[in-house]
Design a protein around this motif. Structure first.
Motif, PDB file in Angstrom:
ATOM      1  N   LEU A 246       2.520   6.392  -6.288  1.00 38.62           N
ATOM      2  CA  LEU A 246       1.425   5.425  -6.186  1.00 38.62           C
ATOM      3  C   LEU A 246       1.923   4.003  -6.406  1.00 38.62           C
ATOM      4  O   LEU A 246       1.599   3.090  -5.629  1.00 38.62           O
ATOM      5  CB  LEU A 246       0.337   5.761  -7.215  1.00 38.62           C
ATOM      6  N   VAL A 247       2.727   3.796  -7.451  1.00 37.10           N
ATOM      7  CA  VAL A 247       3.199   2.448  -7.786  1.00 37.10           C
ATOM      8  C   VAL A 247       4.055   1.874  -6.670  1.00 37.10           C
ATOM      9  O   VAL A 247       3.872   0.719  -6.247  1.00 37.10           O
ATOM     10  CB  VAL A 247       3.987   2.479  -9.117  1.00 37.10           C
ATOM     11  N   LEU A 248       4.997   2.653  -6.161  1.00 37.91           N
ATOM     12  CA  LEU A 248       5.895   2.154  -5.117  1.00 37.91           C
ATOM     13  C   LEU A 248       5.149   1.904  -3.810  1.00 37.91           C
ATOM     14  O   LEU A 248       5.450   0.946  -3.089  1.00 37.91           O
ATOM     15  CB  LEU A 248       7.035   3.153  -4.899  1.00 37.91           C
ATOM     16  N   MET A 249       4.158   2.735  -3.503  1.00 38.79           N
ATOM     17  CA  MET A 249       3.359   2.504  -2.295  1.00 38.79           C
ATOM     18  C   MET A 249       2.611   1.169  -2.395  1.00 38.79           C
ATOM     19  O   MET A 249       2.591   0.376  -1.445  1.00 38.79           O
ATOM     20  CB  MET A 249       2.366   3.635  -2.071  1.00 38.79           C
ATOM     21  N   CYS A 250       2.010   0.910  -3.560  1.00 36.94           N
ATOM     22  CA  CYS A 250       1.250  -0.329  -3.730  1.00 36.94           C
ATOM     23  C   CYS A 250       2.170  -1.545  -3.718  1.00 36.94           C
ATOM     24  O   CYS A 250       1.830  -2.594  -3.157  1.00 36.94           O
ATOM     25  CB  CYS A 250       0.457  -0.281  -5.029  1.00 36.94           C
ATOM     26  N   LEU A 251       3.347  -1.428  -4.328  1.00 35.98           N
ATOM     27  CA  LEU A 251       4.304  -2.536  -4.299  1.00 35.98           C
ATOM     28  C   LEU A 251       4.766  -2.809  -2.874  1.00 35.98           C
ATOM     29  O   LEU A 251       4.912  -3.972  -2.468  1.00 35.98           O
ATOM     30  CB  LEU A 251       5.507  -2.217  -5.189  1.00 35.98           C
TER      31      LEU A 251
END
Length: 406
Positions: A246-251
């Motif tokens: 989730l974090v890497l997708m949003c970044l």
């Protein structure tokens, strides 16, 4: 003949890939053909202007439609999102303070600088926010005052919950129409970012930042640490599973665009589109993401704390633990009000500097230095702020879904 294959390639290729290609092309053009960058800069200016033009209308219509069509008794998860926003901002300020103590930076200060005056106290920041809340709605839309826009959208949305079904359906249709317009603008992001990258590298380059390499390194290091360590830890506590997908997708999909547009407000449509693809609760993200663009300011909290402590180190001011903890709280509160102050986070630095007895003349020199390194600092700050809006909104929604399944 040439356009047909190009259009097919655009349709097959993801937007993130197109943006990455545009970044590379922009850097190459700035290096080998700098004379062309003023013409390419027009593409960047038009793209940001288009986003800023449609974003206030989008936020106003979406929030109003979401609230007016909300079914009574249905959970929106706004409170958990607000808790995550507050925890994330305070954690970011703490990271900035700790990093500044471990890697102290000093500045080259000269004669008192002439600059616009920042707010004098936390109460003044909060008063500015309250004034923005009661701003005339037309003026709020014209000046992109998102605090005022949110306040009026929420108030009208609550009032329209008692309107006829036809009126509420019209609001939904209006929100869908504005969303289609913004999707068209977003598809033009690669061209806009091509112009922004080319003009930025041609005008500034790396030489302008070398004199403040350590300070910039501390700022960017803090922001990376928050993005890749602190935020994932907070998300893990909320959803109890691996947070990095989730974090890497949003970044990747929100942070990259925000880095080059350097505007949380302009990135609101990007975040709303990402939240829709993540299939989050529309009643939640249509309110939480515009709200996050005004109060969720982890990057601003880092900027305020690091630059304030750099000024203290330069003047030889000894900062004890209680004062450092107070700075974390003040930086968090100031960051939440950054969108309500002209100049954003940098003009809130004098307020934090006042904790150490640093005068306004010196503090404004620090603000001027902030504008110099802002070529990278402001971009990274915006990327962290904006991507975190989606991360925490998604985390709150996923946490509620996990609880419902237990």
């Amino acid at each position: 003949m040439i356009l047909s294959p190009l259009l097919r390639w655009v349709q097959r290729t993801s937007l993130v890939t197109q943006i990455a290609i545009a970044v590379v092309i922009g850097i190459v053009l700035a290096a080998v053909w700098p004379a062309a960058t003023p013409h390419l800069a027009i593409l960047g200016s038009l793209f940001i202007s288009a986003l800023k033009a449609v974003a206030p209308v989008l936020v106003f219509v979406l929030v109003m439609a979401a609230i007016s069509n909300h079914t009574p008794g249905e959970t929106t998860h706004i409170r958990p999102v607000l808790v995550l926003y507050a925890v994330g901002t305070l954690a970011a300020a703490t990271v900035g303070v700790v990093a500044s103590m471990w890697f102290p930076s000093t500045l080259t200060l000269q004669a008192p600088a002439q600059a616009a005056a920042g707010p004098g106290s936390v109460s003044e920041v909060l008063m500015n926010v309250l004034k923005n809340v009661v701003e005339n709605p037309v003026k709020a839309l014209l000046e992109a005052n998102y605090i005022g826009i949110l306040a009026w959208a929420i108030a009208l949305g609550l009032a329209l919950r008692h309107a006829s079904a036809g009126t509420r359906a019209m609001l939904q249709d209006g929100a869908a129409a504005v969303t289609q317009v913004i999707q068209l603008v977003i598809r033009l992001a690669p061209l806009g970012i091509l112009g922004l990258v080319a003009s930025t590298f041609a005008e500034a380059g790396a030489q302008a930042l070398w004199g403040y390499a350590q300070l910039l390194g501390v700022l960017l290091g803090c922001m990376l640490f928050v993005a890749l360590v602190v935020n994932p830890l907070i998300v893990y506590v909320a959803i109890r599973r691996n947070p990095y997908p989730l974090v890497l997708m949003c970044l990747r999909e929100s942070g990259v665009t925000a880095f080059f547009t350097r505007s949380s407000a302009a990135n609101i449509p990007i975040n709303l589109a990402l939240a829709k693809r993540l299939r989050l609760n529309e009643d939640t993200y249509s309110i939480a993401i515009p709200l996050g663009a005004t109060i969720n300011m982890a990057g601003a909290a880092i900027t305020i704390s690091v630059l304030s402590l750099a000024a203290a180190n330069t003047l030889g001011v000894q900062v004890d633990l209680p004062t450092a903890l107070l700075l974390c709280v003040v930086a968090s509160l100031c960051a939440c009000g950054a969108s309500g102050v002209a100049g954003g986070s940098l003009l809130l630095i004098p307020l934090a500097c006042s904790l150490f007895g640093i005068g306004n003349d010196v503090a404004m020199q620090v603000v001027a230095i902030g504008f110099i390194i802002g070529i990278l600092q402001d971009s990274a700050e915006t990327a962290l702020n904006s991507s975190t809006d989606v991360i925490f909104t998604a985390a709150a929604c996923l946490a509620q879904e996990r609880k419902a399944q237990v």
